[in-house]
Design a protein around this motif. Sequence first.
Motif, PDB file in Angstrom:
ATOM      1  N   ASN A 116       0.797  -1.238   0.000  1.00 21.32           N
ATOM      2  CA  ASN A 116       0.000   0.000   0.000  1.00 21.32           C
ATOM      3  C   ASN A 116       0.824   1.279   0.000  1.00 21.32           C
ATOM      4  O   ASN A 116       0.285   2.359  -0.237  1.00 21.32           O
ATOM      5  CB  ASN A 116      -0.915   0.022   1.230  1.00 21.32           C
ATOM      6  N   THR A 117       2.105   1.158   0.310  1.00 21.64           N
ATOM      7  CA  THR A 117       2.955   2.355   0.383  1.00 21.64           C
ATOM      8  C   THR A 117       4.362   2.004  -0.091  1.00 21.64           C
ATOM      9  O   THR A 117       4.753   0.826  -0.122  1.00 21.64           O
ATOM     10  CB  THR A 117       3.093   2.855   1.838  1.00 21.64           C
ATOM     11  N   GLY A 118       5.122   3.059  -0.377  1.00 21.91           N
ATOM     12  CA  GLY A 118       6.532   2.878  -0.697  1.00 21.91           C
ATOM     13  C   GLY A 118       7.305   2.385   0.511  1.00 21.91           C
ATOM     14  O   GLY A 118       8.264   1.610   0.386  1.00 21.91           O
ATOM     15  N   THR A 119       6.914   2.844   1.694  1.00 23.41           N
ATOM     16  CA  THR A 119       7.551   2.370   2.933  1.00 23.41           C
ATOM     17  C   THR A 119       7.522   0.844   2.990  1.00 23.41           C
ATOM     18  O   THR A 119       8.534   0.196   3.271  1.00 23.41           O
ATOM     19  CB  THR A 119       6.797   2.947   4.163  1.00 23.41           C
ATOM     20  N   GLU A 120       6.354   0.283   2.715  1.00 22.69           N
ATOM     21  CA  GLU A 120       6.238  -1.183   2.762  1.00 22.69           C
ATOM     22  C   GLU A 120       7.054  -1.841   1.661  1.00 22.69           C
ATOM     23  O   GLU A 120       7.638  -2.911   1.872  1.00 22.69           O
ATOM     24  CB  GLU A 120       4.773  -1.605   2.582  1.00 22.69           C
ATOM     25  N   VAL A 212      19.682   1.839  -2.862  1.00 22.67           N
ATOM     26  CA  VAL A 212      20.026   3.185  -3.331  1.00 22.67           C
ATOM     27  C   VAL A 212      18.886   3.792  -4.147  1.00 22.67           C
ATOM     28  O   VAL A 212      18.218   3.098  -4.919  1.00 22.67           O
ATOM     29  CB  VAL A 212      21.350   3.158  -4.150  1.00 22.67           C
ATOM     30  N   ASP A 213      18.653   5.085  -3.923  1.00 24.54           N
ATOM     31  CA  ASP A 213      17.725   5.848  -4.757  1.00 24.54           C
ATOM     32  C   ASP A 213      18.588   6.627  -5.748  1.00 24.54           C
ATOM     33  O   ASP A 213      19.362   7.498  -5.336  1.00 24.54           O
ATOM     34  CB  ASP A 213      16.919   6.812  -3.870  1.00 24.54           C
ATOM     35  N   PRO A 214      18.487   6.357  -7.035  1.00 31.30           N
ATOM     36  CA  PRO A 214      19.376   7.011  -8.001  1.00 31.30           C
ATOM     37  C   PRO A 214      19.192   8.526  -8.124  1.00 31.30           C
ATOM     38  O   PRO A 214      20.075   9.199  -8.636  1.00 31.30           O
ATOM     39  CB  PRO A 214      19.050   6.303  -9.325  1.00 31.30           C
ATOM     40  N   PHE A 245      17.076  -0.834  -6.185  1.00 26.83           N
ATOM     41  CA  PHE A 245      16.841   0.565  -6.563  1.00 26.83           C
ATOM     42  C   PHE A 245      15.506   0.997  -5.968  1.00 26.83           C
ATOM     43  O   PHE A 245      14.472   0.376  -6.234  1.00 26.83           O
ATOM     44  CB  PHE A 245      16.752   0.728  -8.092  1.00 26.83           C
ATOM     45  N   ASP A 246      15.551   2.046  -5.158  1.00 26.41           N
ATOM     46  CA  ASP A 246      14.302   2.632  -4.694  1.00 26.41           C
ATOM     47  C   ASP A 246      13.834   3.614  -5.767  1.00 26.41           C
ATOM     48  O   ASP A 246      14.380   4.703  -5.921  1.00 26.41           O
ATOM     49  CB  ASP A 246      14.523   3.348  -3.361  1.00 26.41           C
ATOM     50  N   GLN A 247      12.827   3.180  -6.523  1.00 30.57           N
ATOM     51  CA  GLN A 247      12.302   4.002  -7.624  1.00 30.57           C
ATOM     52  C   GLN A 247      10.946   4.599  -7.261  1.00 30.57           C
ATOM     53  O   GLN A 247      10.173   4.980  -8.137  1.00 30.57           O
ATOM     54  CB  GLN A 247      12.116   3.167  -8.891  1.00 30.57           C
ATOM     55  N   VAL A 248      10.653   4.633  -5.960  1.00 29.06           N
ATOM     56  CA  VAL A 248       9.324   5.103  -5.541  1.00 29.06           C
ATOM     57  C   VAL A 248       9.044   6.484  -6.136  1.00 29.06           C
ATOM     58  O   VAL A 248       7.954   6.753  -6.634  1.00 29.06           O
ATOM     59  CB  VAL A 248       9.217   5.099  -3.998  1.00 29.06           C
ATOM     60  N   MET A 249      10.080   7.355  -6.102  1.00 28.16           N
ATOM     61  CA  MET A 249       9.885   8.687  -6.671  1.00 28.16           C
ATOM     62  C   MET A 249      10.406   8.774  -8.107  1.00 28.16           C
ATOM     63  O   MET A 249       9.866   9.485  -8.940  1.00 28.16           O
ATOM     64  CB  MET A 249      10.587   9.725  -5.798  1.00 28.16           C
ATOM     65  N   SER A 250      11.454   8.026  -8.402  1.00 30.16           N
ATOM     66  CA  SER A 250      12.173   8.263  -9.664  1.00 30.16           C
ATOM     67  C   SER A 250      11.738   7.364 -10.820  1.00 30.16           C
ATOM     68  O   SER A 250      12.226   7.535 -11.938  1.00 30.16           O
ATOM     69  CB  SER A 250      13.682   8.122  -9.424  1.00 30.16           C
ATOM     70  N   GLY A 272       6.142   2.927  -6.171  1.00 29.94           N
ATOM     71  CA  GLY A 272       5.022   3.503  -5.414  1.00 29.94           C
ATOM     72  C   GLY A 272       4.543   4.745  -6.137  1.00 29.94           C
ATOM     73  O   GLY A 272       4.697   4.877  -7.348  1.00 29.94           O
ATOM     74  N   LYS A 273       3.972   5.658  -5.396  1.00 30.00           N
ATOM     75  CA  LYS A 273       3.545   6.975  -5.899  1.00 30.00           C
ATOM     76  C   LYS A 273       2.810   6.904  -7.242  1.00 30.00           C
ATOM     77  O   LYS A 273       1.676   6.502  -7.277  1.00 30.00           O
ATOM     78  CB  LYS A 273       4.752   7.916  -5.960  1.00 30.00           C
ATOM     79  N   ILE A 274       3.474   7.257  -8.376  1.00 29.29           N
ATOM     80  CA  ILE A 274       2.701   7.459  -9.622  1.00 29.29           C
ATOM     81  C   ILE A 274       2.015   6.194 -10.106  1.00 29.29           C
ATOM     82  O   ILE A 274       1.023   6.268 -10.822  1.00 29.29           O
ATOM     83  CB  ILE A 274       3.563   8.032 -10.777  1.00 29.29           C
TER      84      ILE A 274
HETATM   85  C1  PLP Z   1      12.354   7.366  -2.568  1.00 32.54           C
HETATM   86  C2  PLP Z   1      11.211   7.073  -1.651  1.00 32.54           C
HETATM   87  N1  PLP Z   1      11.101   5.852  -1.095  1.00 32.54           N
HETATM   88  C3  PLP Z   1      10.079   5.529  -0.293  1.00 32.54           C
HETATM   89  C4  PLP Z   1       9.107   6.455   0.029  1.00 32.54           C
HETATM   90  C5  PLP Z   1       7.976   6.074   0.936  1.00 32.54           C
HETATM   91  O1  PLP Z   1       6.776   6.008   0.219  1.00 32.54           O
HETATM   92  P1  PLP Z   1       5.374   6.163   0.978  1.00 32.54           P
HETATM   93  O2  PLP Z   1       5.276   7.597   1.412  1.00 32.54           O
HETATM   94  O3  PLP Z   1       4.363   5.763  -0.028  1.00 32.54           O
HETATM   95  O4  PLP Z   1       5.434   5.239   2.148  1.00 32.54           O
HETATM   96  C6  PLP Z   1       9.183   7.728  -0.523  1.00 32.54           C
HETATM   97  C7  PLP Z   1       8.169   8.747  -0.201  1.00 32.54           C
HETATM   98  O5  PLP Z   1       8.344   9.932  -0.369  1.00 32.54           O
HETATM   99  C8  PLP Z   1      10.266   8.060  -1.383  1.00 32.54           C
HETATM  100  O6  PLP Z   1      10.387   9.269  -1.930  1.00 32.54           O
END
Ligand code: PLP
Length: 438
Positions: A116-120, A212-214, A245-250, A272-274
Amino acid sequence: MDVALSLHKSAALYEQAKTLMPGGSTRATLFRKPHPFYVSHGEGAFIHDVDGNRYLDLANNFMSLIHGHAHPRIVEAVSAQLARGTCYSMSTEAEIAMSAALQARAPSFERICFANTGTEAVLFALKAARAHTGRPLVAKVEGCYHGLSDFAEVSVAPEPEAWGDTAPASVPYSIGAPQAVLDNVVVLPFNDLEKALAILEEVSDRLACVLVDPVPSRAGLAPAGTGYLQGLREFCTKSGAVLIFDQVMSFRLAHGGVEEYFGVTPDLSCLGKIIGGGFPIGALAGRSDVMEVFNPQSGRPKVFFGGTFAANPISMNAGLVALDLYGPQEVSLINMLGDRLRDEMNDWLRASGIEACVTGAGSLFKFHLGRSEVHDYRSAWVNAAQRKITADFVDALAMRGFHIIPSGLGCLSTAVTADDIDAMIAASKDVLQSICSR
Ligand SMILES: Cc1ncc(COP(=O)(O)O)c(C=O)c1O
């Protein structure tokens, strides 16, 4: 010239909110002084507050609304699903369709699970890496934000006195973070491959993963050098650690996400996100042998994946439409507008001698006031007085009808036009000039 908006209703709502929620808000990130703005509605690229003010929305709910507000096709898809029910304890075709849509975008997305979230998504990625490798340590990059789980929070925002001399120290974020968590997180510098590899080599036989988040928003939003990502890739291949790769934002940077944008292939990706089309979502995608830790076919899996609302058909249907509407043409159009914003601002800042810069990539941007070159967390770090100047800049932009995140971060949606960006550039110059002449 000072501009002021009427915000009486927002101020009154905040008085009530303070009696109900700690500090008046569930999301600490929405707090701004003297009070948050309360929204009445959004439409396309704009949001309207309860006092009747309209803003060009360049925050898009923290980069999650790739098509702005209330896109008619997303509204239609979600409304149709609402009438059929919002979630069931049975699987849906929408989950399969959404997985297929993601899989088609990036070769490394061999298997996908939804949260449900990027955190998860990050939390499950770390668990998967540990279970797959049988090793305990997580390596992450100083200043990178990966959501709110214990391990991910380490060294998200260390103050200079805690940075450490040789290797970056593991610094807690939330008060009360257990020492055991800090002991199991190795912190790497961003964009310095030599130093990062020296740290990684020391722990390679105990290392489960490199996260890593690029294009890390809180570590300056300066893109990683391809050599840095490639070097981490080679280290992980050699050592057996999982490259995440954390691509939640990128992910938005290219049709195939950062794998396509940088030409480097991860083992796992957090999304996540988009991809949720404006609804709660997180996803973990990656190599099928690593994702196998979640397979329940032969009894209890190595790692249990689930969640009451995971893969709910509202998020799946909204996400499907959002992805469908975000093809290569749309990606390159908003990336070009992002280039225009950054290039025009940076040229002007250099010419005016103002100590500031705009970093980012594609449709993501971040204003840094008090810094003319940013390449990592440390070069982006500013003290409280300088942060206040950024907050003043963001507030002054809001007064002119442009909404970005208080840290100076922002993004473009497909709903913005070139004229909107030109208006944002003009307003930013105007505000910077008046701030710098104070
Ligand atoms: C790179 C990155 N990873 C993880 C998260 C966490 O996502 P969420 O807010 O949906 O839990 C975020 C949220 O801003 C993020 O930018």
